[in-house]
Write an enzyme that holds these catalytic residues in place. Structure first.
Site, PDB file in Angstrom:
ATOM      1  N   LYS A  43     -12.742  -1.539   6.895  1.00  0.00           N
ATOM      2  CA  LYS A  43     -13.271  -2.400   5.839  1.00  0.00           C
ATOM      3  C   LYS A  43     -14.261  -3.431   6.369  1.00  0.00           C
ATOM      4  O   LYS A  43     -15.338  -3.616   5.806  1.00  0.00           O
ATOM      5  CB  LYS A  43     -12.113  -3.135   5.132  1.00  0.00           C
ATOM      6  CG  LYS A  43     -11.005  -2.231   4.592  1.00  0.00           C
ATOM      7  CD  LYS A  43     -11.505  -1.268   3.550  1.00  0.00           C
ATOM      8  CE  LYS A  43     -10.366  -0.570   2.813  1.00  0.00           C
ATOM      9  NZ  LYS A  43      -9.463   0.220   3.652  1.00  0.00           N
ATOM     10  N   ASP A  93       0.084  -5.436   9.461  1.00  0.00           N
ATOM     11  CA  ASP A  93      -1.015  -4.525   9.139  1.00  0.00           C
ATOM     12  C   ASP A  93      -2.234  -5.403   8.878  1.00  0.00           C
ATOM     13  O   ASP A  93      -2.290  -6.128   7.885  1.00  0.00           O
ATOM     14  CB  ASP A  93      -0.668  -3.687   7.904  1.00  0.00           C
ATOM     15  CG  ASP A  93      -1.724  -2.619   7.618  1.00  0.00           C
ATOM     16  OD1 ASP A  93      -2.790  -2.636   8.264  1.00  0.00           O
ATOM     17  OD2 ASP A  93      -1.480  -1.784   6.729  1.00  0.00           O
ATOM     18  N   TRP A 147       0.855  -1.182   0.000  1.00  0.00           N
ATOM     19  CA  TRP A 147       0.000   0.000   0.000  1.00  0.00           C
ATOM     20  C   TRP A 147       0.893   1.234   0.000  1.00  0.00           C
ATOM     21  O   TRP A 147       1.799   1.357   0.819  1.00  0.00           O
ATOM     22  CB  TRP A 147      -0.886  -0.046   1.241  1.00  0.00           C
ATOM     23  CG  TRP A 147      -1.851   1.073   1.410  1.00  0.00           C
ATOM     24  CD1 TRP A 147      -2.688   1.588   0.477  1.00  0.00           C
ATOM     25  CD2 TRP A 147      -2.086   1.811   2.625  1.00  0.00           C
ATOM     26  NE1 TRP A 147      -3.447   2.605   1.021  1.00  0.00           N
ATOM     27  CE2 TRP A 147      -3.089   2.771   2.341  1.00  0.00           C
ATOM     28  CE3 TRP A 147      -1.560   1.753   3.911  1.00  0.00           C
ATOM     29  CZ2 TRP A 147      -3.566   3.653   3.295  1.00  0.00           C
ATOM     30  CZ3 TRP A 147      -2.031   2.627   4.863  1.00  0.00           C
ATOM     31  CH2 TRP A 147      -3.025   3.558   4.553  1.00  0.00           C
TER      32      TRP A 147
END
Length: 407
Positions: A255, A219, A137
């Site tokens: 999310k 993460d 990312w």
């Protein structure tokens, strides 16, 4: 580059920053007036009608909260006392034997947790080598740089020829790292590729990192969103804990519960023992105090109830969301193959989570946007949630056009 201040125009020498790749592309989509435009850009779930999705369980909790006489007092530095232990149990397991040796604070979703962790790592160990997967990312690079780390490198992860994991290359990269390097790992549903190690591969990764005395830094942005199963998607984190590793986890609920704008997450420090965890927590709280003082309340209240008395409802809704994403993967692949689009498209269904790394070139991506009004990142990443039964045929046809005609 630092400049001398000119008092007549104090910030006059500040240069215009380039647009963020994700938000810049999304703005381009918003500016497009074509009635049939499609966005496969932002990592936010959309329903079959292409609209933002609020989990019904979240609506239920908010309606319940509206009837109560709740205040808006400050939280403590470490966060909501009901939320913090629930978040810890969600990722490590409610029956985990490791809970006492884990220091946990509420965080400003995933990015905020990553930033606090980087700040504390820098204070503890100085400018250590930090290693990120290639690719990762994009914001990861900025988070580490803003904390002052200058030795940020990459380890092998993705194979662009196969659109799959380059596992052998990854292992070789990890073995070559100096001791005590900080290694960022995506706990589940790697962003941007959607390519994850198997359970057996995770076991090998754990072994190599333990033998090499590397510090894992997870993460975890998609627990439950990838497979629909909160327990299954926590496999890698729990594996490392069960093998007595010491590591970090930045956890987000953006999310997997649609809490994007509430900025709710947690940061976990898995320590050697309870005594160490207590000391770590005391110091991390000081970092938080100097950065934003204390976290927001509303999202913590919502997630406390979702993870508590409404856990079963959330699990059911989360499974439905994950299954729709999986079905869109299958639908897109089937359409591409039915059109006899050149190349193999099996990676569309072998990858998992919200994103797919399509393998399209930057020029092909630009053609999709400028000619077909289908927006995606120029690295070929698409968000599967932007696909639905009404637009998938058009998307597949556009993919074929650029694959055939744009080299």
């Amino acid at each position: 580059q630092k400049e001398e201040m000119e008092y007549a125009n104090v910030w006059g020498k500040v240069e215009q920053a380039p647009p963020d790749a994700i938000f810049g592309t999304n703005q381009r989509f918003k500016n497009d007036t074509d009635a049939n435009k499609v966005s496969l850009v932002i990592g936010a779930y959309r329903c079959e009608e292409g609209k933002p999705y609020v989990f019904p369980v979240v609506k239920k909790v908010e309606e319940e909260m509206l009837k109560e006489n709740l205040n808006h007092e400050y939280l403590s530095m470490e966060g909501d006392p009901e939320f913090v232990p629930l978040a810890k149990k969600l990722v490590f397991g409610s029956d985990s034997k490791h809970l006492d040796r884990i220091a946990t604070t509420q965080s400003l979703s995933g990015t905020g947790g990553l930033r606090v962790a980087c700040e504390f790592l820098k204070q503890c160990f100085g400018d250590v080598q930090c290693v990120l997967p290639d690719p990762t990312w994009a914001n990861h690079n900025r988070v580490f740089a803003n904390a002052g780390f200058t030795k940020v490198t990459k380890y092998t992860y993705y194979d662009p020829k196969t659109c799959l994991l380059n596992f052998q290359g990854m292992i070789e990269s990890l073995k070559a790292l100096p001791k005590h390097s900080v290694v960022l790992l995506h706990a589940i549903a790697h962003n941007p590729t959607g390519v994850d190690p198997t359970h057996e591969q995770w076991q090998e990764i754990m072994k190599v990192m333990k033998e090499g005395e590397l510090l894992p830094y997870f993460d975890s942005a998609y627990q439950g969103f990838a497979s629909g199963d909160l327990e299954l998607d926590a496999y890698a984190v729990r594996l490392f804990a069960d093998n007595d590793m010491q590591f970090l986890v930045a956890q987000s609920f953006a999310k997997n519960c649609g809490m994007y704008g509430e900025r709710i997450g947690a940061l976990h420090w898995v320590c050697k023992d309870k005594e160490t965890a207590t000391k770590v927590l005391s110091q991390v709280k000081l970092v938080i105090r100097g950065m934003y003082s204390n976290p927001p309340l509303h999202g913590a209240r919502i997630m406390s109830r979702v993870m508590g008395k409404y856990l079963d409802q959330w699990k059911s809704e989360l499974m439905a969301v994950a299954e729709r994403i999986k079905s869109m993967r299958t639908l897109l692949r089937n359409e591409l193959e039915a059109l006899e689009t050149p190349g193999s498209w099996s990676h569309i269904t072998s990858q998992i989570g919200m994103f797919s790394y399509t393998g399209l070139t930057a020029d092909q991506c630009e053609a999709l946007m400028s000619k077909h009004h289908i927006y995606l990142l120029k690295n070929g990443r698409i968000s599967l949630s932007g696909i639905n039964k009404n637009n998938v045929k058009r998307i597949a046809a556009a993919f074929k056009d650029v694959v055939v005609n744009v080299k």
